[in-house]
Motif scaffolding. Structure first.
Motif, PDB file in Angstrom:
ATOM      1  N   PRO A 121     101.458  48.925  74.290  1.00  0.00           N
ATOM      2  CA  PRO A 121     101.590  48.630  75.725  1.00  0.00           C
ATOM      3  C   PRO A 121     102.815  49.311  76.318  1.00  0.00           C
ATOM      4  N   LYS A 122     102.623  49.991  77.429  1.00  0.00           N
ATOM      5  CA  LYS A 122     103.731  50.726  78.030  1.00  0.00           C
ATOM      6  C   LYS A 122     104.735  49.813  78.725  1.00  0.00           C
ATOM      7  N   ALA A 123     104.284  48.632  79.114  1.00  0.00           N
ATOM      8  CA  ALA A 123     105.183  47.701  79.797  1.00  0.00           C
ATOM      9  C   ALA A 123     105.542  46.514  78.915  1.00  0.00           C
ATOM     10  N   GLY A 124     105.268  46.607  77.631  1.00  0.00           N
ATOM     11  CA  GLY A 124     105.476  45.473  76.748  1.00  0.00           C
ATOM     12  C   GLY A 124     106.934  45.143  76.496  1.00  0.00           C
ATOM     13  N   SER A 125     107.251  43.850  76.493  1.00  0.00           N
ATOM     14  CA  SER A 125     108.620  43.397  76.221  1.00  0.00           C
ATOM     15  C   SER A 125     109.026  43.778  74.803  1.00  0.00           C
ATOM     16  N   GLY A 126     110.122  44.509  74.697  1.00  0.00           N
ATOM     17  CA  GLY A 126     110.658  44.873  73.398  1.00  0.00           C
ATOM     18  C   GLY A 126     109.775  45.774  72.565  1.00  0.00           C
ATOM     19  N   GLY A 127     108.759  46.359  73.181  1.00  0.00           N
ATOM     20  CA  GLY A 127     107.776  47.143  72.441  1.00  0.00           C
ATOM     21  C   GLY A 127     108.234  48.542  72.088  1.00  0.00           C
ATOM     22  N   ALA A 128     107.287  49.326  71.556  1.00  0.00           N
ATOM     23  CA  ALA A 128     107.606  50.645  71.027  1.00  0.00           C
ATOM     24  C   ALA A 128     108.042  51.625  72.114  1.00  0.00           C
ATOM     25  N   TYR A 129     107.435  51.536  73.301  1.00  0.00           N
ATOM     26  CA  TYR A 129     107.833  52.450  74.382  1.00  0.00           C
ATOM     27  C   TYR A 129     109.272  52.179  74.818  1.00  0.00           C
ATOM     28  N   LEU A 130     109.598  50.913  75.012  1.00  0.00           N
ATOM     29  CA  LEU A 130     110.954  50.558  75.437  1.00  0.00           C
ATOM     30  C   LEU A 130     111.960  50.859  74.335  1.00  0.00           C
ATOM     31  N   THR A 131     111.631  50.489  73.114  1.00  0.00           N
ATOM     32  CA  THR A 131     112.545  50.723  71.990  1.00  0.00           C
ATOM     33  C   THR A 131     112.813  52.208  71.790  1.00  0.00           C
ATOM     34  N   SER A 132     111.776  53.018  71.907  1.00  0.00           N
ATOM     35  CA  SER A 132     111.941  54.467  71.751  1.00  0.00           C
ATOM     36  C   SER A 132     112.889  55.025  72.810  1.00  0.00           C
ATOM     37  N   GLN A 133     112.730  54.579  74.026  1.00  0.00           N
ATOM     38  CA  GLN A 133     113.603  55.081  75.094  1.00  0.00           C
ATOM     39  C   GLN A 133     115.053  54.674  74.884  1.00  0.00           C
ATOM     40  N   LEU A 134     115.262  53.440  74.442  1.00  0.00           N
ATOM     41  CA  LEU A 134     116.635  52.992  74.187  1.00  0.00           C
ATOM     42  C   LEU A 134     117.247  53.754  73.017  1.00  0.00           C
ATOM     43  N   LEU A 135     116.446  54.077  72.016  1.00  0.00           N
ATOM     44  CA  LEU A 135     116.947  54.898  70.906  1.00  0.00           C
ATOM     45  C   LEU A 135     117.431  56.250  71.408  1.00  0.00           C
ATOM     46  N   PHE A 136     116.704  56.805  72.360  1.00  0.00           N
ATOM     47  CA  PHE A 136     117.079  58.117  72.904  1.00  0.00           C
ATOM     48  C   PHE A 136     118.258  58.017  73.871  1.00  0.00           C
ATOM     49  N   ILE A 137     118.247  57.027  74.745  1.00  0.00           N
ATOM     50  CA  ILE A 137     119.298  56.904  75.759  1.00  0.00           C
ATOM     51  C   ILE A 137     120.643  56.557  75.132  1.00  0.00           C
ATOM     52  N   ASP A 138     120.631  55.589  74.221  1.00  0.00           N
ATOM     53  CA  ASP A 138     121.869  55.187  73.543  1.00  0.00           C
ATOM     54  C   ASP A 138     121.497  54.431  72.269  1.00  0.00           C
ATOM     55  N   ARG A 139     121.428  55.151  71.193  1.00  0.00           N
ATOM     56  CA  ARG A 139     120.963  54.564  69.935  1.00  0.00           C
ATOM     57  C   ARG A 139     121.809  53.377  69.483  1.00  0.00           C
ATOM     58  N   SER A 140     123.097  53.368  69.866  1.00  0.00           N
ATOM     59  CA  SER A 140     123.990  52.283  69.445  1.00  0.00           C
ATOM     60  C   SER A 140     123.577  50.936  70.036  1.00  0.00           C
ATOM     61  N   LEU A 141     122.736  50.955  71.077  1.00  0.00           N
ATOM     62  CA  LEU A 141     122.292  49.713  71.705  1.00  0.00           C
ATOM     63  C   LEU A 141     121.169  49.027  70.929  1.00  0.00           C
ATOM     64  N   VAL A 142     120.537  49.760  70.030  1.00  0.00           N
ATOM     65  CA  VAL A 142     119.385  49.236  69.290  1.00  0.00           C
ATOM     66  C   VAL A 142     119.821  48.742  67.916  1.00  0.00           C
ATOM     67  N   LYS A 143     119.508  47.510  67.615  1.00  0.00           N
ATOM     68  CA  LYS A 143     119.795  46.948  66.294  1.00  0.00           C
ATOM     69  C   LYS A 143     118.607  47.285  65.382  1.00  0.00           C
ATOM     70  N   GLU A 144     118.680  48.480  64.799  1.00  0.00           N
ATOM     71  CA  GLU A 144     117.525  49.031  64.079  1.00  0.00           C
ATOM     72  C   GLU A 144     117.146  48.201  62.851  1.00  0.00           C
ATOM     73  N   ASP A 145     118.116  47.540  62.261  1.00  0.00           N
ATOM     74  CA  ASP A 145     117.814  46.728  61.078  1.00  0.00           C
ATOM     75  C   ASP A 145     117.008  45.472  61.425  1.00  0.00           C
ATOM     76  N   ARG A 146     116.893  45.165  62.727  1.00  0.00           N
ATOM     77  CA  ARG A 146     116.160  43.977  63.145  1.00  0.00           C
ATOM     78  C   ARG A 146     114.759  44.293  63.685  1.00  0.00           C
ATOM     79  N   ILE A 147     114.433  45.567  63.768  1.00  0.00           N
ATOM     80  CA  ILE A 147     113.125  45.950  64.309  1.00  0.00           C
ATOM     81  C   ILE A 147     111.993  45.340  63.479  1.00  0.00           C
ATOM     82  N   LYS A 148     112.204  45.223  62.184  1.00  0.00           N
ATOM     83  CA  LYS A 148     111.155  44.666  61.314  1.00  0.00           C
ATOM     84  C   LYS A 148     110.828  43.212  61.640  1.00  0.00           C
ATOM     85  N   TYR A 149     111.735  42.526  62.350  1.00  0.00           N
ATOM     86  CA  TYR A 149     111.489  41.136  62.746  1.00  0.00           C
ATOM     87  C   TYR A 149     110.907  41.031  64.161  1.00  0.00           C
TER      88      TYR A 149
END
Length: 212
Positions: free
Chosen positions: A144-172
């Motif tokens: 889903p492109k508008a999904g809360s916390g989903g892959a589209y949003l997470t991908s953009q945050l990884l690109f904009i500022d990777r330090s904002l994403v807690k990557e070790d928690r994505i599995k949860y």
């Protein structure tokens, strides 16, 4: 805007033809993303639009709080009154076209009402929901492109500022944590594709609006 002097702002207004109001939200985006992720997107895309279309777009400081089930949210009538007040002030300053740049789906219906019945005389409004302009990315197919916390949003945050994403928690990050879709599909590369193409599309939309 807040770092500029009164006279610098007045000069900038004299050059501008379109106002830009970015809208975000503060709500659950899963265990891996900031609650203000929509606001971060609003700031990113608005800055790219302003930078590309300088000096014709006048930015208004972003509205951080949206409506709905946010961690901190506004009542619809409060957000509506705030936007109308800003539109009235921008009209007094000579701007007759304003873009409402929206990064949270819960704000959508309220903004549609405002655009459908413009509250300020002789002012044209354009609502741009950023997720509606995301490209289809093969790596994110079915997400889903508008999904809360989903892959589209997470991908953009990884690109904009990777330090904002807690990557070790994505599995949860699943539906039990308020996440829509599979955030584990996210990648910096997908985020770069989404962000770069969305920037170009949004700029084109604002340019078209300016010419009308």
């Amino acid at each position: 805007m807040f770092k500029s002097t009164y006279y610098e702002i007045k000069y900038r207004l004299g050059q501008s033809t379109v106002g830009l109001i970015p809208l975000g939200a503060v709500r659950n985006q899963g265990p891996h993303l900031p609650a203000g992720s929509a606001l971060i997107l609003a700031n990113y895309y608005s800055s790219k639009i302003v930078e590309s279309l300088h000096p014709y777009v006048f930015p208004v400081d972003r509205i951080p709080y949206g409506v709905g089930s946010g961690l901190i949210s506004l009542k619809p009538e409060v957000l509506s009154a705030l936007i109308v007040s800003l539109l009235e002030e921008l009209s007094k300053l000579g701007l007759k076209k304003v873009v409402l740049l929206n990064t949270d789906v819960l704000n959508d219906s309220l903004l549609k009402e405002l655009v459908g019945k413009p509250p300020v005389k002789n002012m044209n409004l354009l609502q741009l929901n950023v997720w509606e302009h995301y490209p289809d990315v093969q790596a994110l197919e079915g997400e889903p492109k508008a999904g809360s916390g989903g892959a589209y949003l997470t991908s953009q945050l990884l690109f904009i500022d990777r330090s904002l994403v807690k990557e070790d928690r994505i599995k949860y990050a699943d539906s039990s944590m308020g996440v829509e879709g599979n955030a584990s599909k996210a990648s910096l590369e997908a985020g770069e594709t989404v962000a770069s193409q969305t920037v170009r599309t949004l700029i084109e939309k604002v340019e078209e609006f300016m010419r009308k």
